[in-house]
Design a protein around this motif. Sequence first.
Motif, mmCIF file in Angstrom:
data_model
loop_
_atom_site.group_PDB
_atom_site.id
_atom_site.type_symbol
_atom_site.label_atom_id
_atom_site.label_comp_id
_atom_site.label_asym_id
_atom_site.label_seq_id
_atom_site.Cartn_x
_atom_site.Cartn_y
_atom_site.Cartn_z
ATOM 1 N N UNK A 1 0.835 -1.203 0.000
ATOM 2 C CA UNK A 1 0.000 0.000 0.000
ATOM 3 C C UNK A 1 0.875 1.261 0.000
ATOM 4 N N UNK A 2 1.919 1.258 0.816
ATOM 5 C CA UNK A 2 2.850 2.395 0.849
ATOM 6 C C UNK A 2 3.537 2.583 -0.502
ATOM 7 N N UNK A 3 3.994 1.482 -1.085
ATOM 8 C CA UNK A 3 4.658 1.545 -2.385
ATOM 9 C C UNK A 3 3.703 2.077 -3.450
ATOM 10 N N UNK A 4 2.458 1.639 -3.414
ATOM 11 C CA UNK A 4 1.469 2.095 -4.393
ATOM 12 C C UNK A 4 1.238 3.600 -4.268
ATOM 13 N N UNK A 5 1.097 4.096 -3.052
ATOM 14 C CA UNK A 5 0.887 5.528 -2.854
ATOM 15 C C UNK A 5 2.070 6.336 -3.384
ATOM 16 N N UNK A 6 3.274 5.856 -3.147
ATOM 17 C CA UNK A 6 4.473 6.542 -3.637
ATOM 18 C C UNK A 6 4.535 6.512 -5.159
ATOM 19 N N UNK A 7 4.188 5.372 -5.746
ATOM 20 C CA UNK A 7 4.212 5.244 -7.207
ATOM 21 C C UNK A 7 3.164 6.142 -7.851
ATOM 22 N N UNK A 8 1.995 6.247 -7.233
ATOM 23 C CA UNK A 8 0.935 7.102 -7.781
ATOM 24 C C UNK A 8 1.431 8.549 -7.895
ATOM 25 N N UNK A 9 2.153 9.005 -6.889
ATOM 26 C CA UNK A 9 2.661 10.378 -6.889
ATOM 27 C C UNK A 9 3.847 10.512 -7.837
ATOM 28 N N UNK A 10 4.823 9.615 -7.699
ATOM 29 C CA UNK A 10 6.052 9.734 -8.496
ATOM 30 C C UNK A 10 5.790 9.607 -9.986
ATOM 31 N N UNK A 11 4.926 8.667 -10.377
ATOM 32 C CA UNK A 11 4.695 8.414 -11.803
ATOM 33 C C UNK A 11 3.420 9.064 -12.316
ATOM 34 N N UNK A 12 2.707 9.770 -11.437
ATOM 35 C CA UNK A 12 1.467 10.448 -11.811
ATOM 36 C C UNK A 12 0.532 9.500 -12.563
ATOM 37 N N UNK A 13 0.260 8.362 -11.952
ATOM 38 C CA UNK A 13 -0.556 7.336 -12.594
ATOM 39 C C UNK A 13 -2.022 7.755 -12.634
ATOM 40 N N UNK A 14 -2.650 7.502 -13.758
ATOM 41 C CA UNK A 14 -4.075 7.781 -13.901
ATOM 42 C C UNK A 14 -4.870 6.688 -13.200
ATOM 43 N N UNK A 15 -6.152 6.905 -13.080
ATOM 44 C CA UNK A 15 -7.032 5.901 -12.482
ATOM 45 C C UNK A 15 -6.982 4.595 -13.287
ATOM 46 N N UNK A 16 -6.927 4.741 -14.593
ATOM 47 C CA UNK A 16 -6.855 3.563 -15.470
ATOM 48 C C UNK A 16 -5.568 2.768 -15.211
ATOM 49 N N UNK A 17 -4.444 3.477 -15.109
ATOM 50 C CA UNK A 17 -3.168 2.812 -14.838
ATOM 51 C C UNK A 17 -3.164 2.182 -13.450
ATOM 52 N N UNK A 18 -3.785 2.862 -12.486
ATOM 53 C CA UNK A 18 -3.899 2.343 -11.124
ATOM 54 C C UNK A 18 -4.570 0.972 -11.138
ATOM 55 N N UNK A 19 -5.708 0.861 -11.842
ATOM 56 C CA UNK A 19 -6.433 -0.415 -11.886
ATOM 57 C C UNK A 19 -5.675 -1.476 -12.687
ATOM 58 N N UNK A 20 -5.043 -1.078 -13.776
ATOM 59 C CA UNK A 20 -4.237 -2.037 -14.543
ATOM 60 C C UNK A 20 -3.098 -2.581 -13.690
ATOM 61 N N UNK A 21 -2.467 -1.683 -12.936
ATOM 62 C CA UNK A 21 -1.362 -2.069 -12.064
ATOM 63 C C UNK A 21 -1.827 -3.057 -10.999
ATOM 64 N N UNK A 22 -2.958 -2.781 -10.368
ATOM 65 C CA UNK A 22 -3.476 -3.677 -9.336
ATOM 66 C C UNK A 22 -3.861 -5.040 -9.909
ATOM 67 N N UNK A 23 -4.487 -5.052 -11.087
ATOM 68 C CA UNK A 23 -4.876 -6.341 -11.687
ATOM 69 C C UNK A 23 -3.647 -7.165 -12.068
#
Length: 136
Positions: free
Chosen positions: A79-101
Amino acid sequence: VMLNEPDNASLQVSLRQAVVTAESISDAAFVLDHATTAQLRRQVIAVQQRQLQRQGCLNSHLNASPQAARVLSLDPAAEDLLQQAMVQYQLSSRHYHRLLKLARTIADMAVSDVIAQAHLAEALSLLVQPSTWGAA
């Protein structure tokens, strides 16, 4: 995210204070290099069966629902890594869900009930393009 060795022997994901070394990736690459097509087919079928038994569909068909939120749960380090990646890579909602799947599928291949930091790190290494590395 950086690859120190061309053969992925030492994959390190370093975002702020989180550092994950996933030597299992090089082990997995060795297995893939030496696995027969029949062995890989059996592994894919087993992973698909696991997904169907758990949620009634393949991970690729998960959508934003309470069931998906349960299936795509992360351990605290992931969860911590995901939050950091969302900020660092500016992931969109679509990328967020693709990453989780993708991370869920990697966890399924490891026969893990939870998405761990190493699973998420591997998914990041596959989805985040080198041109976005270091983007802030």
